[in-house]
Each structure stands twice: as C-alpha cells, then as structure tokens.
Enzyme design. Structure first.
Site, PDB file in Angstrom:
ATOM      1  N   SER A  22       0.828  -1.207   0.000  1.00  0.00           N
ATOM      2  CA  SER A  22       0.000   0.000   0.000  1.00  0.00           C
ATOM      3  C   SER A  22       0.859   1.253   0.000  1.00  0.00           C
ATOM      4  O   SER A  22       1.881   1.332   0.680  1.00  0.00           O
ATOM      5  CB  SER A  22      -0.895  -0.003   1.244  1.00  0.00           C
ATOM      6  OG  SER A  22      -1.632   1.193   1.317  1.00  0.00           O
ATOM      7  N   LYS A  46      -3.746   1.842  -2.427  1.00  0.00           N
ATOM      8  CA  LYS A  46      -3.416   3.071  -1.704  1.00  0.00           C
ATOM      9  C   LYS A  46      -4.250   3.166  -0.431  1.00  0.00           C
ATOM     10  O   LYS A  46      -5.435   2.870  -0.435  1.00  0.00           O
ATOM     11  CB  LYS A  46      -3.731   4.275  -2.604  1.00  0.00           C
ATOM     12  CG  LYS A  46      -3.456   5.623  -1.975  1.00  0.00           C
ATOM     13  CD  LYS A  46      -1.988   5.951  -1.983  1.00  0.00           C
ATOM     14  CE  LYS A  46      -1.731   7.312  -1.338  1.00  0.00           C
ATOM     15  NZ  LYS A  46      -1.865   7.314   0.123  1.00  0.00           N
ATOM     16  N   ASN A  70       9.088   9.230   3.177  1.00  0.00           N
ATOM     17  CA  ASN A  70       7.878   9.814   2.605  1.00  0.00           C
ATOM     18  C   ASN A  70       7.041  10.486   3.688  1.00  0.00           C
ATOM     19  O   ASN A  70       6.987  10.029   4.824  1.00  0.00           O
ATOM     20  CB  ASN A  70       7.060   8.759   1.843  1.00  0.00           C
ATOM     21  CG  ASN A  70       6.027   8.085   2.712  1.00  0.00           C
ATOM     22  OD1 ASN A  70       4.915   8.593   2.888  1.00  0.00           O
ATOM     23  ND2 ASN A  70       6.388   6.937   3.278  1.00  0.00           N
ATOM     24  N   SER A  71       6.404  11.580   3.274  1.00  0.00           N
ATOM     25  CA  SER A  71       5.471  12.301   4.140  1.00  0.00           C
ATOM     26  C   SER A  71       4.254  12.675   3.294  1.00  0.00           C
ATOM     27  O   SER A  71       3.887  13.837   3.190  1.00  0.00           O
ATOM     28  CB  SER A  71       6.139  13.551   4.725  1.00  0.00           C
ATOM     29  OG  SER A  71       5.256  14.238   5.572  1.00  0.00           O
ATOM     30  N   GLY A  73       1.095  11.742   3.752  1.00  0.00           N
ATOM     31  CA  GLY A  73      -0.045  12.135   4.577  1.00  0.00           C
ATOM     32  C   GLY A  73      -1.351  11.466   4.198  1.00  0.00           C
ATOM     33  O   GLY A  73      -2.429  12.034   4.382  1.00  0.00           O
ATOM     34  N   CYS A 140      -1.932   4.984  12.084  1.00  0.00           N
ATOM     35  CA  CYS A 140      -2.405   6.348  11.839  1.00  0.00           C
ATOM     36  C   CYS A 140      -2.507   7.118  13.155  1.00  0.00           C
ATOM     37  O   CYS A 140      -2.714   6.528  14.210  1.00  0.00           O
ATOM     38  CB  CYS A 140      -3.779   6.316  11.173  1.00  0.00           C
ATOM     39  SG  CYS A 140      -3.771   5.492   9.579  1.00  0.00           S
ATOM     40  N   THR A 203       6.521   1.895   7.976  1.00  0.00           N
ATOM     41  CA  THR A 203       7.755   2.689   7.954  1.00  0.00           C
ATOM     42  C   THR A 203       8.195   3.130   9.347  1.00  0.00           C
ATOM     43  O   THR A 203       7.401   3.205  10.278  1.00  0.00           O
ATOM     44  CB  THR A 203       7.570   3.937   7.076  1.00  0.00           C
ATOM     45  OG1 THR A 203       6.458   4.696   7.585  1.00  0.00           O
ATOM     46  CG2 THR A 203       7.313   3.560   5.628  1.00  0.00           C
TER      47      THR A 203
END
Length: 312
Positions: A22, A46, A70-71, A73, A140, A203
């Site tokens: 994803s 995604k 990566n950021s 969001g 999250c 991550t």
C-alpha cells in the site's frame, strides 16, 4: 521439477507470495502499463480513510542512501469514492485485492469497515467480484488520544481491531507499526481479537535536515523511512511475530530481490509485500516472480511450505 509458489492467507489463495505494498502502487493502473499485473500474488491499494484527504504540504518524498522517506499524509479519495470508481478495475485483474484502511478515530475505522462490508454484500448479491481482504492500518494518528498512533499501544490497538472485526466478515489483516512497544504482544493481541493475519512492518519515523537552508526538509518534521535500510530490523520483527501467532504473517521492509523474499519466508512469513523497490524498478513485481521461480528450481524447493518458518 515444477515448483509451486502458491500460498494461502485466511482462505485467500495467492498464486505467488508477492503483494504490492500500500502507498507504493496506487490502485495499480499506472504500473499496468509496464507489465501484466495478473502475474502478481496480490495488490494492497493506496491507503484509504473514511473521508477524502488532501495529504501533507511541502516535500513528500526524499531519497536516502539506502531507501526513501515519505510524508505523503495518506492523500486518498476516501472509501466511498474508491469503492465506486476504482475497485471494479482492480478486481478485473486475476490477483488478490487488499483494501488498506486507515483512520484517525475508532469511529472512522468502524464506519470505513462498515462501508466496505456493505459493498462486499452488495457485490455478492449481484454475482460480482469484490475485494478479498482488508488490511487494517493501525499506524495512523489517534486524534482523540493526543496524537498517539494506535499501533504503538496494545490496548489502544485492541479497541480498533475489535470494532473493525465486528463491522466486517471479510478476511482481516492488521498492519503493524515498528513503533509497537512489544511486536510479539501486539501480534498476539490481533489474533486474539479475531484478525486473520498480521502484516509488518510499516515505515520507521525518521528525519532529514537541509543544512544549506537550515530547515527541516519535511513540513511535518518527521517522515516514514522505508527501503533496504530497514530490512534487517523488519526481518527480526517478522520472525518475532511469526513465533507469537498461529495466523499467517505478511512480511515487508526493504524487499528488493527474490532472496530477500526467501529470508522473510524462512523467518515465518506466508507472503511478502514490495514497496520502495517499485520506485526503483517499475517492473519489480514481474521480475521478482520470475526470480523466485528460478531460485526454487535451483535449490530444488518444490513448495514454499518446505522453507517457511525454518529459522528457529
């Protein structure tokens, strides 16, 4: 000798153990221009949230010496838009489809899962194919509890897994954070609350500073580190998780070769996800499938069951 790469997770058959991770594969459309996605074991789409998200501002991706940060969001169209606009195209491919579901609150997770379940029932009544599995992303931010990720605290995560399990009968894999206080305990909790599999790792929280501008590269301060740099740690955590549960484990973190995948399988994984490598090699999935078949022939391995979990 013809080797079999077939594996099964919660009743979902995969022709090979490779699932595209994803956030690195979109919903598959872009990569379908480079190779036949029917070759893949699965695709995890995604990451979705109940409502659409615009994602983070500023720089979103930065290359590192052995991977990337990566950021993004969680930029996404929202669950309803995905079900209406993307899922039919994905289910046309002969590969397992996983819906990656995130959320900021328990209510968001519950409502998102309920929408996916309703879609499953509708498609089933119409004789149409739906998604095969939910991959529950518990990494999250927990908006209602001070921004702590659900994936760090076992009891906070338990409430999410329990509510989502009540909301859907679909096969459920829980994607774990490397920041979990005890990865074995977290994995065991997911199994106890009805998860059909666990996937790990997500991550690592990381940082990059622009020394010329004397500023943080990322607007949010930190970003997620992935790629070969994290593979040894990911492998250790997958091994610990596999020892703690009887449900399947999906391993990920820096897989860039067939031998990397074999390491994760030997550590106990039923399948492996490919993430950062998709950005390095646009045909990664097809090449890894071929390379694993060649490795198994060379090593006279007839089935992945022969080597799965052989590392004590």
């Amino acid at each position: 000798m013809k080797s079999s790469m077939f594996t099964e997770i919660a009743g979902v058959g995969l022709k090979n153990p490779f699932i595209m991770a994803s956030g690195t594969f979109g919903f598959g459309k872009e990569y379908s221009r480079f190779y036949d996605l029917n070759e893949l074991g699965g695709i995890s789409g995604k990451g979705l949230t109940l409502h659409p998200k615009a994602g983070n501002k500023g720089i979103r991706v930065y290359e590192t010496a052995a991977g990337m940060m990566n950021s993004v969001g969680l930029e996404n169209p929202g669950v309803e838009a995905f079900l209406a606009q993307e899922l039919d195209r994905m289910t046309a491919w002969d590969t397992a489809i996983l819906i990656n579901l995130g959320g900021g609150t328990i209510e968001d997770y519950r409502e998102g899962a309920a929408l996916i379940e309703a879609d499953r029932l509708k498609r089933e009544s119409e004789g149409r194919r739906g998604a095969d599995m939910i991959e529950l992303n518990i990494s999250c931010p927990n908006v209602k509890e001070g921004g702590i990720a659900f994936g760090i605290d076992t009891e906070a995560a338990r409430r999410v897994v329990r509510e989502v399990r009540r909301a859907t009968k679909m096969p459920l894999a829980v994607k774990l954070s490397p920041g979990a206080r005890d990865i074995a305990e977290m994995s065991a909790m997911c199994e106890a609350e009805g998860a059909d599999a666990v996937s790990l790792i997500n991550t690592f929280s990381a940082m990059k500073i622009d020394v010329r501008r004397r500023k943080n590269v990322f607007a949010n301060g930190y970003a997620g580190l992935s790629g070969p740099a994290i593979k040894p740690i990911a492998l250790r955590m997958v091994h610990q998780a596999a020892k703690a549960v009887s449900i399947p484990v999906i391993g990920m973190g820096g897989v860039c070769s067939a031998e990397d995948a074999v390491e994760f399988i030997m550590a106990g994984a039923h399948a492996v996800q490919i993430g950062t490598y998709n950005f390095v090699n646009l045909r990664a999935g097809a090449e890894l499938v071929r390379d694993l078949a060649a490795f198994m022939e060379e090593e006279k391995i007839e089935s992945l069951d022969e080597i799965r979990g052989i590392i004590a």
